[in-house]
Design a protein around this motif. Structure first.
Motif, mmCIF file in Angstrom:
data_model
loop_
_atom_site.group_PDB
_atom_site.id
_atom_site.type_symbol
_atom_site.label_atom_id
_atom_site.label_comp_id
_atom_site.label_asym_id
_atom_site.label_seq_id
_atom_site.Cartn_x
_atom_site.Cartn_y
_atom_site.Cartn_z
ATOM 1 N N ASN A 176 0.815 -1.223 0.000
ATOM 2 C CA ASN A 176 0.000 0.000 0.000
ATOM 3 C C ASN A 176 0.843 1.265 0.000
ATOM 4 O O ASN A 176 0.314 2.366 -0.016
ATOM 5 C CB ASN A 176 -0.953 0.001 1.198
ATOM 6 N N CYS A 177 2.180 1.105 0.046
ATOM 7 C CA CYS A 177 3.096 2.254 0.002
ATOM 8 C C CYS A 177 3.683 2.354 -1.403
ATOM 9 O O CYS A 177 4.400 1.451 -1.849
ATOM 10 C CB CYS A 177 4.198 2.111 1.044
ATOM 11 N N GLU A 178 3.413 3.438 -2.089
ATOM 12 C CA GLU A 178 3.846 3.590 -3.481
ATOM 13 C C GLU A 178 5.365 3.533 -3.610
ATOM 14 O O GLU A 178 5.908 2.847 -4.489
ATOM 15 C CB GLU A 178 3.328 4.909 -4.041
ATOM 16 N N TYR A 179 6.077 4.244 -2.722
ATOM 17 C CA TYR A 179 7.530 4.280 -2.853
ATOM 18 C C TYR A 179 8.148 2.909 -2.585
ATOM 19 O O TYR A 179 9.061 2.475 -3.294
ATOM 20 C CB TYR A 179 8.142 5.312 -1.914
ATOM 21 N N ILE A 205 11.147 -1.837 -4.553
ATOM 22 C CA ILE A 205 11.380 -3.283 -4.680
ATOM 23 C C ILE A 205 11.190 -3.739 -6.121
ATOM 24 O O ILE A 205 11.912 -4.621 -6.608
ATOM 25 C CB ILE A 205 10.471 -4.083 -3.717
ATOM 26 N N GLU A 206 10.259 -3.124 -6.858
ATOM 27 C CA GLU A 206 10.096 -3.489 -8.263
ATOM 28 C C GLU A 206 11.365 -3.169 -9.056
ATOM 29 O O GLU A 206 11.851 -3.990 -9.849
ATOM 30 C CB GLU A 206 8.913 -2.742 -8.874
ATOM 31 N N GLU A 255 4.902 -8.283 -11.347
ATOM 32 C CA GLU A 255 3.666 -7.511 -11.468
ATOM 33 C C GLU A 255 3.481 -6.681 -10.196
ATOM 34 O O GLU A 255 3.075 -7.209 -9.160
ATOM 35 C CB GLU A 255 2.455 -8.441 -11.651
ATOM 36 N N PRO A 256 3.785 -5.367 -10.214
ATOM 37 C CA PRO A 256 3.634 -4.534 -9.017
ATOM 38 C C PRO A 256 2.202 -3.991 -8.898
ATOM 39 O O PRO A 256 1.692 -3.340 -9.811
ATOM 40 C CB PRO A 256 4.631 -3.396 -9.274
ATOM 41 N N LEU A 257 1.564 -4.248 -7.766
ATOM 42 C CA LEU A 257 0.185 -3.829 -7.558
ATOM 43 C C LEU A 257 0.064 -2.998 -6.285
ATOM 44 O O LEU A 257 0.557 -3.401 -5.227
ATOM 45 C CB LEU A 257 -0.743 -5.045 -7.451
ATOM 46 N N LEU A 258 -0.587 -1.855 -6.399
ATOM 47 C CA LEU A 258 -0.892 -1.028 -5.229
ATOM 48 C C LEU A 258 -2.237 -1.453 -4.649
ATOM 49 O O LEU A 258 -3.202 -1.664 -5.386
ATOM 50 C CB LEU A 258 -0.975 0.451 -5.632
#
Length: 673
Positions: free
Chosen positions: A316-319, A324-325, A342-345
């Motif tokens: 839930n943290c964008e940064y 990590i991506e 696959e990065p998901l918020l």
């Protein structure tokens, strides 16, 4: 003299080569003339025209040969008469002797073999000696501003390190130290090798300012023993990278770094069981919640290298998600791994969003690492702690069942055992949720992995201690008797992946964390390794003071790993399986409904009561300290359910007995194995 040398060494490379050629012309000419005088014991030979003809022909040809041999490509201040430059000098002088022999035949100059031999010896001494002298003068000039170091380890790594340091402008190696008796009294790279027992004498005799560990291949246990013996010397200790980093190209021998706390606390790793690592990951779709956190990010690194079909990152943290991506994509590029990230918020509290993600990517394995884990912060924010840790786990687990996920692994904590704080209680409730859901269905296999503190995590004391030492202190420790279990993040993640593959449904796995560590003693060791001294009553002139600030809200003197004593070994020597009581889903669901209503109302007192009623063995040690509740309380938050009491000798005794009980259980299991 120093200014002159500095100017000479700063000249352009071409100018310096011209100077070398001119100096060598003079040296070779002088050597030739001196050889004639010494042989004939007369200056008359110098006046003969044949002598000058021989010089005019022989010197240019000799210099040409030296140039072709690469003699003038050597940088004087970095040369140490190594085999390359020595070989070029020998061949060049030998060629010059041959040139003068041939020239003498054409010019009519009579040169005996003795004269040519004397010339060759003189040429070697003058041409080589001047270079060695210049190099020595340069390093003597630089010595005053270089840090004098002793190298611990006289093997291949230590020898290479000494040679590299001689060429640097920062460190000056003055002696070697080695534990092998066969090396004592010998010389490596021109430096004497001493036993480790003489380190105190070496520090005084050579004015050693730093000790460099050049033992990259030694075990962690042996490294820890060495560091414990070096700590009382109060000299900064640094080390070279591990051999695996050097071999893989991630680091160089000369990449000196500070000693990591892992070297003090880390254990020798147990080889992983590849069949366990592959079981839930290889060629499968894996999701990691809390992927940007300390444990979540390390799980992602290790999972990526096990080649899943797809790796879904949720945070839930964008940064944190961005960081990590980017790191994982770099690892994939460097190690030639497929691009499957696959990065998901998103939040673990949003069941519909979670279910949509899991269905869209057909997730087969979930590692649930998302949680609020900082004890005092959760004590100050009870509602969000419960909402995220309890209901976040509940919604993620329900979404996994609905999306027909095969395996769900909950990352738990030792603070869930007989908790005294909200964070530990919520994590124990998360365990109970997974256990209850495991009994209610057969679609998803649930298991939990419980372990203690990890070194270097975002909430660890170690980064705090390091920054406090850098500022000159004081170091803040909550209590003299406080202890904690520690494990490195990579080891913890590796064991989590293996434990998850052994679960049959509702299992609680406990990682063998080794022996508990006294935090105050850890602080002292870190001070010593920084080359400083602890300031206390016995050492009032010390550098860093340790201050005891008192236990924070919800903090325990000790942590435990087991709720009961019913624990069995597993296939892995550092993973134990615990059998613990739990509620069935109907009973637990009724409690969760009440807890949800209390969270929505913001009723902190009712939340605490429900946590006390839950089967978590919650025993709060102080009043409610939730910041919103205190702000709204008519008496400033003074209503208490339990008074704050300072830790007593009885509690310290309980801490000791609990730690001993855990260690005894683990030791007993190891005996069975």
């Amino acid at each position: 003299m120093e200014q002159l040398l500095a100017k000479v060494f700063r000249l352009h490379r071409r100018v310096k080569r011209c100077i070398e050629l001119l100096v060598d012309t003079l040296l070779l000419s002088t050597s030739f003339c001196l050889a004639l005088v010494l042989k004939q014991d007369s200056l008359a030979a110098l006046l003969a025209p044949e002598t000058w003809s021989a010089l005019l022909l022989g010197i240019p040809v000799s210099l040409f040969v030296l140039v072709q041999l690469g003699f003038y490509r050597t940088v004087i201040r970095y040369s140490y008469l190594n085999m390359g430059s020595l070989k070029a000098l020998l061949l060049g002088v030998a060629s010059s002797v041959l040139v003068f022999h041939v020239v003498s035949l054409f010019t009519g100059l009579s040169l005996s073999s003795t004269t040519l031999l004397i010339y060759g010896i003189l040429a070697m001494l003058t041409v080589g000696g001047v270079r060695y002298l210049l190099r020595t003068l340069y390093h003597l000039q630089a010595t005053g501003r270089r840090t004098r170091v002793a190298i611990y380890g006289a093997g291949a790594c230590g020898s290479q390190l000494a040679a590299l340091l001689r060429q640097s402008g920062e460190y000056l190696p003055v002696a070697f130290v080695d534990d092998w008796r066969g090396m004592h009294g010998t010389q490596v790279e021109g430096l004497q090798v001493y036993p480790s027992q003489e380190l105190h004498h070496l520090i005084n005799h050579y004015s050693v300012e730093r000790i460099l560990l050049a033992i990259p291949s030694t075990t962690r246990a042996r490294r820890r023993e060495i560091l414990e013996t070096l700590a009382p010397l109060c000299v900064p200790i640094q080390t070279v990278p591990g051999m695996e980093d050097v071999v893989s190209g991630r680091a160089l021998i000369q990449d000196i770094r500070d000693v990591a706390v892992e070297d003090l606390l880390g254990r020798d790793p147990v080889p992983p069981m590849m069949e366990l690592l592959d079981a839930n990951i290889r060629a499968k779709v894996v999701m990691v919640t809390g992927a940007g956190g300390s444990i979540g990010s390390e799980l992602c690194r290790q999972i990526l290298r096990l080649r899943p079909r797809r790796l879904v990152l949720l945070d839930n943290c964008e940064y944190s998600l961005y960081a990590i991506e980017a790191e994982l994509r770099q690892i994939a590029c460097l190690e030639d791994l497929p691009d499957i990230i696959e990065p998901l918020l998103g939040s673990v509290q949003q069941r519909s969003r979670l279910e949509g993600m899991m269905r869209a990517f057909q997730v087969q394995t979930v590692y649930h690492a998302a949680a609020y884990k900082h004890v005092p912060i959760v004590e100050f924010n009870v509602i969000e702690g419960v909402r995220n840790n309890v209901f976040g786990t509940l919604e993620t687990a329900r979404a996994a069942i609905s999306a027909r996920v095969e395996t769900f692994v909950l990352i738990s904590t030792d603070k869930a055992v007989r908790p005294t704080n909200v964070m530990g209680t919520t994590k124990r409730l998360a365990e109970l949720i997974c256990q209850a859901l495991s009994m209610e269905q057969s679609t998803t296999r649930f298991c939990m992995v419980r372990f203690g503190n990890v070194l270097g995590s975002s909430g660890s004391v170690i980064p705090l201690f390091r920054s406090q030492i850098a500022r000159g202190g004081p170091i803040t420790v909550t209590h003299r008797a406080i202890t904690r279990y520690f494990m490195t993040i990579p080891e913890a993640a590796m064991l989590v992946l293996q434990a998850g593959a052994m679960g049959k449904g509702g299992d609680v796995f406990v990682l063998d964390m080794g022996s508990p560590v006294e935090i105050a003693e850890l602080a002292r060791r870190m001070v010593y390794l920084s080359g400083l001294e602890v300031k206390d009553d016995s050492h009032p002139g010390g550098d860093i003071e340790i201050q005891y600030t008192g236990l924070r809200p919800g903090e325990k003197l000790y942590e435990e790993l087991l709720v009961g004593t019913d624990v069995t070994p597993t296939r892995h020597p550092r993973i134990l399986s615990a059998r613990e009581t739990c509620w069935k889903w109907m009973q637990l669901d009724a409690l969760l409904i009440q807890l949800q209503l209390s969270v929505e109302r913001g009723d902190i007192e009712q939340i605490r009561q429900l946590l006390l009623d839950s089967p978590t063995s919650y025993q709060p040690q102080g009043p409610i300290v939730d910041l919103i509740w205190q702000a709204h309380s008519p008496r400033g938050g003074l209503e208490t359910l339990t008074a704050i009491t300072p830790p007593s000798s009885e509690s310290e005794s309980t801490a000791s007995s609990a730690a001993e009980r855990d260690l005894a259980n683990i030791a007993l299991l190891k005996g069975y194995q």
